[in-house]
Design a protein around this motif. Structure first.
Motif, PDB file in Angstrom:
ATOM      1  N   SER A 346       0.826  -1.204   0.000  1.00  0.00           N
ATOM      2  CA  SER A 346       0.000   0.000   0.000  1.00  0.00           C
ATOM      3  C   SER A 346       0.861   1.255   0.000  1.00  0.00           C
ATOM      4  O   SER A 346       2.015   1.217   0.393  1.00  0.00           O
ATOM      5  CB  SER A 346      -0.891   0.025   1.240  1.00  0.00           C
ATOM      6  N   TYR A 350      -2.899   8.633   2.495  1.00  0.00           N
ATOM      7  CA  TYR A 350      -3.783   9.414   3.366  1.00  0.00           C
ATOM      8  C   TYR A 350      -3.067   9.900   4.619  1.00  0.00           C
ATOM      9  O   TYR A 350      -3.590  10.697   5.380  1.00  0.00           O
ATOM     10  CB  TYR A 350      -5.022   8.610   3.768  1.00  0.00           C
TER      11      TYR A 350
ATOM     12  N   ILE B  76      -9.125  -1.104   0.202  1.00  0.00           N
ATOM     13  CA  ILE B  76      -8.376  -2.129   0.916  1.00  0.00           C
ATOM     14  C   ILE B  76      -6.926  -1.722   1.175  1.00  0.00           C
ATOM     15  O   ILE B  76      -6.290  -2.121   2.130  1.00  0.00           O
ATOM     16  CB  ILE B  76      -8.434  -3.460   0.120  1.00  0.00           C
ATOM     17  N   GLU B  77      -6.444  -0.848   0.303  1.00  0.00           N
ATOM     18  CA  GLU B  77      -5.117  -0.231   0.423  1.00  0.00           C
ATOM     19  C   GLU B  77      -4.831   0.334   1.811  1.00  0.00           C
ATOM     20  O   GLU B  77      -3.696   0.420   2.227  1.00  0.00           O
ATOM     21  CB  GLU B  77      -5.114   0.982  -0.520  1.00  0.00           C
ATOM     22  N   LYS B  78      -5.904   0.779   2.488  1.00  0.00           N
ATOM     23  CA  LYS B  78      -5.683   1.631   3.655  1.00  0.00           C
ATOM     24  C   LYS B  78      -5.346   0.874   4.933  1.00  0.00           C
ATOM     25  O   LYS B  78      -4.822   1.442   5.877  1.00  0.00           O
ATOM     26  CB  LYS B  78      -6.930   2.506   3.894  1.00  0.00           C
ATOM     27  N   CYS B  79      -5.660  -0.407   4.979  1.00  0.00           N
ATOM     28  CA  CYS B  79      -5.421  -1.184   6.190  1.00  0.00           C
ATOM     29  C   CYS B  79      -3.932  -1.257   6.506  1.00  0.00           C
ATOM     30  O   CYS B  79      -3.105  -1.365   5.607  1.00  0.00           O
ATOM     31  CB  CYS B  79      -5.993  -2.578   6.014  1.00  0.00           C
ATOM     32  N   LEU B 100      -5.639  -9.713   3.504  1.00  0.00           N
ATOM     33  CA  LEU B 100      -4.515 -10.200   2.690  1.00  0.00           C
ATOM     34  C   LEU B 100      -5.022 -10.883   1.424  1.00  0.00           C
ATOM     35  O   LEU B 100      -4.521 -10.652   0.326  1.00  0.00           O
ATOM     36  CB  LEU B 100      -3.662 -11.170   3.509  1.00  0.00           C
ATOM     37  N   LYS B 103      -6.407  -8.375  -1.094  1.00  0.00           N
ATOM     38  CA  LYS B 103      -5.323  -7.648  -1.764  1.00  0.00           C
ATOM     39  C   LYS B 103      -4.648  -8.538  -2.808  1.00  0.00           C
ATOM     40  O   LYS B 103      -4.351  -8.112  -3.914  1.00  0.00           O
ATOM     41  CB  LYS B 103      -4.277  -7.197  -0.730  1.00  0.00           C
TER      42      LYS B 103
END
Ligand code: SF4
Ligand code: SF4
Ligand code: SF4
Ligand code: SF4
Ligand code: SF4
Lengths: 607, 116
Positions: A346, A350, B76-79, B100, B103
């Motif tokens: 990721s 943010y 989902i990127e944000k976790c 997981l 992703k």
């Protein structure tokens, strides 16, 4: 004489030598430039001697296996060292017989076939010693066979599963020495060139003795050798030559650096599949029997590693402790996770650059401590008593430390969080960073670059306060069993500071499974696949072990361990910070302390 | 403004033939515990990423069930994988693994040039 009997042996040996040269060159060439330089620079006499000593102790004598399990150690030693002595002594014998330093390479192997009846200097002693070492090797082979069928005799619960290449190599290895015994026995009967062992065997099989049976036996022996050499590169016995290379490469200071290179291959091929790591792994108790280090190494070698195996490991490090080859199983596994998740890291764009507060000390509780408010309250009390100018950095908003991402292999993603946190820590101008979670502690110590900021684990911080008599816990007779958190103990090598702190408050009971051999609580963030039910099995197993020592309280130094154990109703579990604070409060009621400190301690109770 | 989906102008009709179950089936295959989620929101309440941005894990579960692959791929990127959600979940769901898996599957779909 029939020279053709040397052909199978020679062909096998030549093939093996070529494969070994090819692989070793490929592996060394695949190292990074810097690592190659390291390797070249390590060719100094003292370092070489150290490596050679290690090869002798670990590759031949198998000292580490001995320590763990003497019978298993003897088995490995008799095979490796016995065979080694047979080769060395065989060469010396032939040199003595031929009175020349240059002898054909095959002659020591088939000496008793070709050399019929000549006596030379000390030939009796030589044949006695050769028989003696053959006996030792044979005892090792017998033990190995026994181990396959009755592993409990070796104190092992499990042994590894075999695949075809290994079976072929294993069968030929098992045949080599019994065949050698028969062949030498037959020759001893025919030509009288044996000693105590071969002559007696010769007598027993005397009625079959003839030149042609003799030839058949020696040919079979040669075939077994040739077959073993040919099967070796594709079997687990490849670990024998590779381990020698591994020792030299490791002693040159070469390590894996978050990505695969040929050092991965060297480690993978060095695994002897001895299975000692299986015995140390707790996951078997929860029925997980496919993801242990030995299987991961095997799957990397065979290119069939699945995520289900790779991520099903607590990363507790227990397997690494007893690996006789010294493979860094944890590094290796995390590196495979990094490789397998490269495509989906990721960006965390943010994340905001929130302002840092000026302070002399920072407290970073971490996500897990936020789930155990008791630890946070205790830490606040302690900071207050110490009169510390402290900034509670993640009291409201801060990203995670990044270690859970690292454990999940998402290294690039983790570095985004690290950058964000680093900026704030440096921005505050603090000299000390105190953390109360070993998971955070590990990443702050190993992956953050914090310049002069001292990273302290709360156990170190508290024991400093006690030594400087800033806080005065009262010693009682409470029986405390201390659970070493994996990330702190095996992970960071910190065993003493938490015990020191606890000794100031009660009686710390030593337990059998502690320090390097401590249990994992089962809660580890390293395992992404294990279910809560399976975790509970591991936790119960650990608690059951600790309960034997009848503790009043189970102490730990990790919020996640505390949270995990707390779900077990049968034992009281507290973090060291909580234990210290409650002990200060109790003693403040009886022992006179500085009035102000006492008052503050009670004032804090309202926090 | 927060999107509560009250003013959703699109059709509410569920067309099972067009239902995108690629992610859901994949997750259920490898993490069957997800099927017991009761959408209680406990995970969202404790979430470290949710504390920093408007990320909502409970919604991840909802979208997974509704086959909202595109929304998932962005959120989902944000976790941050911290694991708090897993510890508070009353149904003992291994949420970290769910994330997981999502992703991984999304990145696989992308490399296979399938629409996400
Ligand atoms: S990893 Fe180490 S302990 Fe495990 S089987 Fe291989 S050599 Fe033995
Ligand atoms: S790290 Fe722990 S859980 Fe993983 S294989 Fe080794 S002993 Fe087993
Ligand atoms: S390691 Fe754990 S406890 Fe420490 S900050 Fe990260 S998630 Fe939180
Ligand atoms: S806490 Fe568990 S049950 Fe509740 S919404 Fe989250 S995943 Fe579902
Ligand atoms: S693991 Fe991800 S979803 Fe779960 S609490 Fe942490 S940030 Fe939130």
């Amino acid at each position: 004489m029939e020279n053709f009997i040397i052909i199978p042996f020679t062909v096998g040996l030549i093939y093996l030598t070529l494969v070994l040269i090819y692989r070793f060159v490929k592996w060394v060439r695949g190292l990074s430039k810097l690592d190659k330089l390291r390797l070249v620079q390590s060719f100094k006499i003292r370092r070489m001697l150290r490596s050679l000593k290690e090869v002798f102790y670990e590759g031949l004598l198998h000292r580490k296996i001995f320590r763990k399990n003497p019978v298993l150690g003897y088995m490995h030693m008799s095979l490796a060292f016995g065979w080694f002595l047979l080769i060395v002594l065989g060469h010396i014998e032939v040199m003595a017989a031929r009175r020349s330093l240059l002898v054909p390479f095959y002659l020591p192997v088939f000496f008793r076939y070709f050399e019929t009846g000549t006596t030379f200097f000390a030939s009796g002693i030589f044949s006695f010693l050769m028989d003696f070492f053959l006996l030792i090797v044979l005892s090792g082979v017998a033990l190995a066979m026994l181990k396959r069928f009755k592993k409990q005799l070796f104190g092992m619960k499990k042994t590894t599963r075999l695949k075809t290449g290994d079976r072929m190599a294993l069968t030929s290895l098992w045949l080599i020495f019994p065949l050698r015994l028969l062949a030498e026995g037959m020759s001893a009967e025919l030509y009288g060139n044996g000693s105590f062992l071969t002559s007696s065997v010769g007598h027993i099989i005397g009625s079959f003795s003839s030149e042609s049976t003799n030839l058949v036996l020696w040919t079979a022996y040669s075939c077994a050798l040739g077959f073993f050499f040919a099967a070796l590169p594709n079997s687990r016995y490849m670990h024998i030559p590779t381990e020698v290379l591994l020792i030299f490469v490791r002693n040159a200071g070469i390590r894996l650096k978050k990505r695969n290179n040929t050092y991965t291959d060297i480690q993978v091929f060095s695994c002897s599949r001895c299975g000692l790591c299986l015995d140390n792994c707790q996951m078997a108790a929860a029925g997980i029997n496919h993801a242990q280090s030995v299987y991961i190494l095997k799957n990397i070698r065979n290119n069939n590693l699945t995520d289900e195996q790779l991520f099903n490991c607590l990363l507790c490090g227990k397997c690494e402790v007893d690996c006789p080859v010294g493979i860094n199983t944890i590094d290796l596994r995390i590196t495979q996770r990094i490789e397998s998740t490269l495509q989906y890291n990721s960006s965390y764009n943010y994340l905001e650059d929130l302002p840092a507060r000026k302070a002399s000390t920072i407290y970073f509780a971490g996500c897990m401590t936020h789930l155990t408010p008791g630890i946070i309250a205790s830490m606040k009390t302690l900071f207050h008593m110490a009169g510390e100018n402290v900034w509670f950095m993640d009291e409201e908003k801060a990203p995670c430390c990044g270690r859970p991402l690292m454990l999940a292999g998402q290294h690039d993603a983790a570095s985004k969080l690290i950058v964000n946190n680093t900026r704030k820590i440096l921005g505050s101008g603090a000299k000390t960073l105190v953390v109360s979670c070993p998971i955070c502690y590990k990443v702050f110590r190993e992956d953050y670059e914090l310049g002069n900021v001292e990273v302290l684990f709360h156990a170190e911080y508290i024991s400093r306060l006690i030594r400087e008599q800033i806080i005065l816990p009262g010693k009682t007779t409470t029986r405390i069993v201390y659970h070493d958190p994996c990330e702190l103990g095996r992970g960071m090598g910190m065993f003493e500071p938490p015990r020191e702190v606890l000794r100031a408050t009660g009686k710390v009971i030593p337990v059998k499974n502690e320090k390097q051999m401590a249990h994992c609580c089962g809660g580890s963030l390293g395992n992404l696949k294990i279910s809560q039910q399976e975790r509970a099995v591991l936790r119960n197993q650990a608690v059951k072990d600790y309960q034997q020592y009848l503790p009043d309280v189970l102490a730990t130094a990790c919020p996640l361990c505390k949270k995990t154990f707390a779900r077990h109703r049968g034992i009281e579990v507290m973090d060291i910070a909580e234990i210290v604070v409650s002990s200060i409060r109790k003693s403040a009621e009886v022992v006179p302390v500085k009035a102000s400190v006492k008052e503050e301690a009670f004032a804090e109770e309202l926090v | 403004m927060e999107d509560f989906s009250f003013l959703n102008p699109g059709s509410r009709q569920i067309d099972f033939d067009n239902f995108d179950d690629r992610l859901l089936l994949y997750v259920l295959e490898y993490e069957p515990s997800f099927v017991t989620c009761i959408s209680c929101g406990g995970c969202t309440a404790t979430c470290s990423a949710g504390n920093l941005t408007n990320f909502n894990v409970r919604k991840i579960g909802l979208w997974l069930r509704r086959g909202e692959t595109e929304k998932l791929s962005q959120e989902i990127e944000k976790c941050m994988f911290c694991g708090k959600c897993t510890l508070v979940c009353p149904r003992d769901i291994n949420i970290r693994n769910v994330i997981l898996l999502i992703k991984k599957r999304i990145s696989e779909l992308k490399t296979e040039n399938q629409p996400v």
